[in-house]
Structure formats: C-alpha cells, structure tokens
Design a protein around this motif. Sequence first.
Motif, PDB file in Angstrom:
ATOM      1  N   VAL A   5      11.105  66.163  56.382  1.00  0.00           N
ATOM      2  CA  VAL A   5      11.935  67.370  56.455  1.00  0.00           C
ATOM      3  C   VAL A   5      12.531  67.517  57.855  1.00  0.00           C
ATOM      4  O   VAL A   5      13.718  67.823  58.008  1.00  0.00           O
ATOM      5  CB  VAL A   5      11.119  68.623  56.072  1.00  0.00           C
ATOM      6  CG1 VAL A   5      11.906  69.901  56.344  1.00  0.00           C
ATOM      7  CG2 VAL A   5      10.686  68.556  54.610  1.00  0.00           C
TER       8      VAL A   5
ATOM      9  N   ASN B 260      15.305  64.951  58.253  1.00  0.00           N
ATOM     10  CA  ASN B 260      16.504  65.359  57.500  1.00  0.00           C
ATOM     11  C   ASN B 260      17.211  66.529  58.192  1.00  0.00           C
ATOM     12  O   ASN B 260      18.430  66.609  58.176  1.00  0.00           O
ATOM     13  CB  ASN B 260      16.151  65.735  56.066  1.00  0.00           C
ATOM     14  CG  ASN B 260      16.103  64.541  55.141  1.00  0.00           C
ATOM     15  OD1 ASN B 260      16.194  63.395  55.567  1.00  0.00           O
ATOM     16  ND2 ASN B 260      15.939  64.809  53.857  1.00  0.00           N
ATOM     17  N   SER B 261      16.441  67.407  58.817  1.00  0.00           N
ATOM     18  CA  SER B 261      17.023  68.564  59.501  1.00  0.00           C
ATOM     19  C   SER B 261      17.805  68.177  60.745  1.00  0.00           C
ATOM     20  O   SER B 261      18.587  68.975  61.253  1.00  0.00           O
ATOM     21  CB  SER B 261      15.922  69.565  59.864  1.00  0.00           C
ATOM     22  OG  SER B 261      15.316  70.063  58.688  1.00  0.00           O
TER      23      SER B 261
ATOM     24  N   TYR C 109      18.602  60.715  58.302  1.00  0.00           N
ATOM     25  CA  TYR C 109      18.258  60.577  56.890  1.00  0.00           C
ATOM     26  C   TYR C 109      17.505  59.288  56.581  1.00  0.00           C
ATOM     27  O   TYR C 109      16.641  59.276  55.710  1.00  0.00           O
ATOM     28  CB  TYR C 109      19.510  60.706  56.026  1.00  0.00           C
ATOM     29  CG  TYR C 109      20.186  62.037  56.243  1.00  0.00           C
ATOM     30  CD1 TYR C 109      19.569  63.225  55.865  1.00  0.00           C
ATOM     31  CD2 TYR C 109      21.430  62.108  56.869  1.00  0.00           C
ATOM     32  CE1 TYR C 109      20.174  64.451  56.083  1.00  0.00           C
ATOM     33  CE2 TYR C 109      22.045  63.333  57.081  1.00  0.00           C
ATOM     34  CZ  TYR C 109      21.407  64.497  56.693  1.00  0.00           C
ATOM     35  OH  TYR C 109      22.008  65.707  56.919  1.00  0.00           O
TER      36      TYR C 109
ATOM     37  N   PHE D 184       9.374  60.209  53.685  1.00  0.00           N
ATOM     38  CA  PHE D 184       9.098  60.669  52.321  1.00  0.00           C
ATOM     39  C   PHE D 184       8.488  59.554  51.478  1.00  0.00           C
ATOM     40  O   PHE D 184       7.545  59.799  50.711  1.00  0.00           O
ATOM     41  CB  PHE D 184      10.368  61.204  51.652  1.00  0.00           C
ATOM     42  CG  PHE D 184      10.888  62.471  52.261  1.00  0.00           C
ATOM     43  CD1 PHE D 184      10.065  63.574  52.434  1.00  0.00           C
ATOM     44  CD2 PHE D 184      12.211  62.565  52.662  1.00  0.00           C
ATOM     45  CE1 PHE D 184      10.543  64.750  52.999  1.00  0.00           C
ATOM     46  CE2 PHE D 184      12.711  63.727  53.217  1.00  0.00           C
ATOM     47  CZ  PHE D 184      11.882  64.825  53.397  1.00  0.00           C
TER      48      PHE D 184
ATOM     49  N   LEU E 177       8.421  67.860  45.159  1.00  0.00           N
ATOM     50  CA  LEU E 177       9.275  68.252  46.279  1.00  0.00           C
ATOM     51  C   LEU E 177       9.606  67.062  47.173  1.00  0.00           C
ATOM     52  O   LEU E 177      10.711  66.969  47.707  1.00  0.00           O
ATOM     53  CB  LEU E 177       8.591  69.332  47.123  1.00  0.00           C
ATOM     54  CG  LEU E 177       8.569  70.734  46.560  1.00  0.00           C
ATOM     55  CD1 LEU E 177       7.666  71.634  47.398  1.00  0.00           C
ATOM     56  CD2 LEU E 177       9.967  71.302  46.472  1.00  0.00           C
TER      57      LEU E 177
ATOM     58  N   TYR F 243      12.217  65.041  45.428  1.00  0.00           N
ATOM     59  CA  TYR F 243      13.485  65.743  45.590  1.00  0.00           C
ATOM     60  C   TYR F 243      14.046  65.526  46.999  1.00  0.00           C
ATOM     61  O   TYR F 243      15.230  65.213  47.174  1.00  0.00           O
ATOM     62  CB  TYR F 243      13.300  67.243  45.302  1.00  0.00           C
ATOM     63  CG  TYR F 243      14.492  68.068  45.668  1.00  0.00           C
ATOM     64  CD1 TYR F 243      15.623  68.090  44.855  1.00  0.00           C
ATOM     65  CD2 TYR F 243      14.508  68.824  46.835  1.00  0.00           C
ATOM     66  CE1 TYR F 243      16.732  68.846  45.188  1.00  0.00           C
ATOM     67  CE2 TYR F 243      15.614  69.583  47.177  1.00  0.00           C
ATOM     68  CZ  TYR F 243      16.718  69.590  46.354  1.00  0.00           C
ATOM     69  OH  TYR F 243      17.822  70.326  46.698  1.00  0.00           O
ATOM     70  N   SER F 244      13.197  65.683  48.007  1.00  0.00           N
ATOM     71  CA  SER F 244      13.632  65.537  49.395  1.00  0.00           C
ATOM     72  C   SER F 244      14.053  64.104  49.702  1.00  0.00           C
ATOM     73  O   SER F 244      15.018  63.883  50.451  1.00  0.00           O
ATOM     74  CB  SER F 244      12.523  65.988  50.343  1.00  0.00           C
ATOM     75  OG  SER F 244      12.240  67.353  50.141  1.00  0.00           O
TER      76      SER F 244
ATOM     77  N   LEU G 208      17.437  63.822  48.504  1.00  0.00           N
ATOM     78  CA  LEU G 208      18.393  64.389  49.467  1.00  0.00           C
ATOM     79  C   LEU G 208      18.713  63.395  50.578  1.00  0.00           C
ATOM     80  O   LEU G 208      19.869  63.264  50.995  1.00  0.00           O
ATOM     81  CB  LEU G 208      17.847  65.678  50.079  1.00  0.00           C
ATOM     82  CG  LEU G 208      17.819  66.906  49.196  1.00  0.00           C
ATOM     83  CD1 LEU G 208      17.153  68.067  49.930  1.00  0.00           C
ATOM     84  CD2 LEU G 208      19.225  67.290  48.763  1.00  0.00           C
ATOM     85  N   SER G 209      17.681  62.711  51.072  1.00  0.00           N
ATOM     86  CA  SER G 209      17.920  61.694  52.109  1.00  0.00           C
ATOM     87  C   SER G 209      18.890  60.647  51.587  1.00  0.00           C
ATOM     88  O   SER G 209      19.872  60.293  52.263  1.00  0.00           O
ATOM     89  CB  SER G 209      16.609  61.010  52.518  1.00  0.00           C
ATOM     90  OG  SER G 209      15.719  61.899  53.123  1.00  0.00           O
TER      91      SER G 209
END
Length: 157
Positions: free
Chosen positions: A77, A80-81, A85, A92, A107, A110-111, A114-115
């Motif tokens: 996280v 990614n923030s 990525y 992850f 989660l 899912y994350s 997103l990456s």
Amino acid sequence: AAAHWHLGLTLEVLGDFAGAVAEYHKALEIRPNYAEVYTSLAMLRMKDQDYPGAIDLFQHALTGNPRYFEAYANLGVAYNSTAQYREGATAFAQAIEVDPKNPSIYLVHYSLGLSYWHLNLFGPAAQEFSKSLELKPDYAPAQELLARLRSMGKLAR
C-alpha cells in the motif's frame, strides 16, 4: 517488550500518538527486531502520509520477520501510494505467498490488481480482481474495476 508494544497500541487508540511512539521505542530498545512494533510505527507514518518513512519501517519489520503478512501487505500500500507500482506488486505477491489464507487476502489480491492496472498490465489486473471476487463475491471495488476493464475493451466479454 510486548508490554510496551501493547501499551503503545492502547495509547494510540486513545489518541496519544506521542505516548504510543515513546512506548514503541521502549519496546525496540528491549527487542530491536520486533517486527510488530516497526509495523505499528509504520502505520502511524502512513496516517501522516509519510509513505517513504513507512516504507523504511516496513522493511525493518520484514528484516525482523520475513514471513510477516501485515508488513508485506501494508508495504505494498505504501509503495502504491508513492506510485512505485512495481515494488507494490512485489510486496503484495509476497504477502500472498506468505499467507494465502489470511482473512484479508481478498484485499491483497485487489491491491495487487491495482498495481498491475497502473503498470498497464490489464490481463493480470483482471485476474487479481477476479481472485478477489472469488474470495469475497460482494467486494464492490473489485466488481467496479473489473467492469471498467471490460467497458474499456481491455478484456474479452
């Protein structure tokens, strides 16, 4: 060390962040590689949006416990923030490898999706969103992004 960590957690819940940090540091004086304490400190940094500081602390946590799911997941996280990525995806994936049956693994999938999305790897992103939905069928964010990928023409219908 555990007593100082738990007192720090209690102070944090009560809103005494300075007191919590002081207790966390006392715990680290006693047990320098206490992964959970580094993770608690990192989470405080994330609350302040100090992601580089959090990344450093999560890495310390993983030095103390290289199989610590929460540190990997939250490290992802933090990466990614900060738009890192590729590093987020790696963190992850490591969380999934360490504890694929963790209750919050949906989660992490899912994350990871997103990456991949941000890396323009739409097929792998869809796979991770789908895996998230296998584990938690009503998880709306994964449903929405999977549908968005389809509507963008990135996936076969």
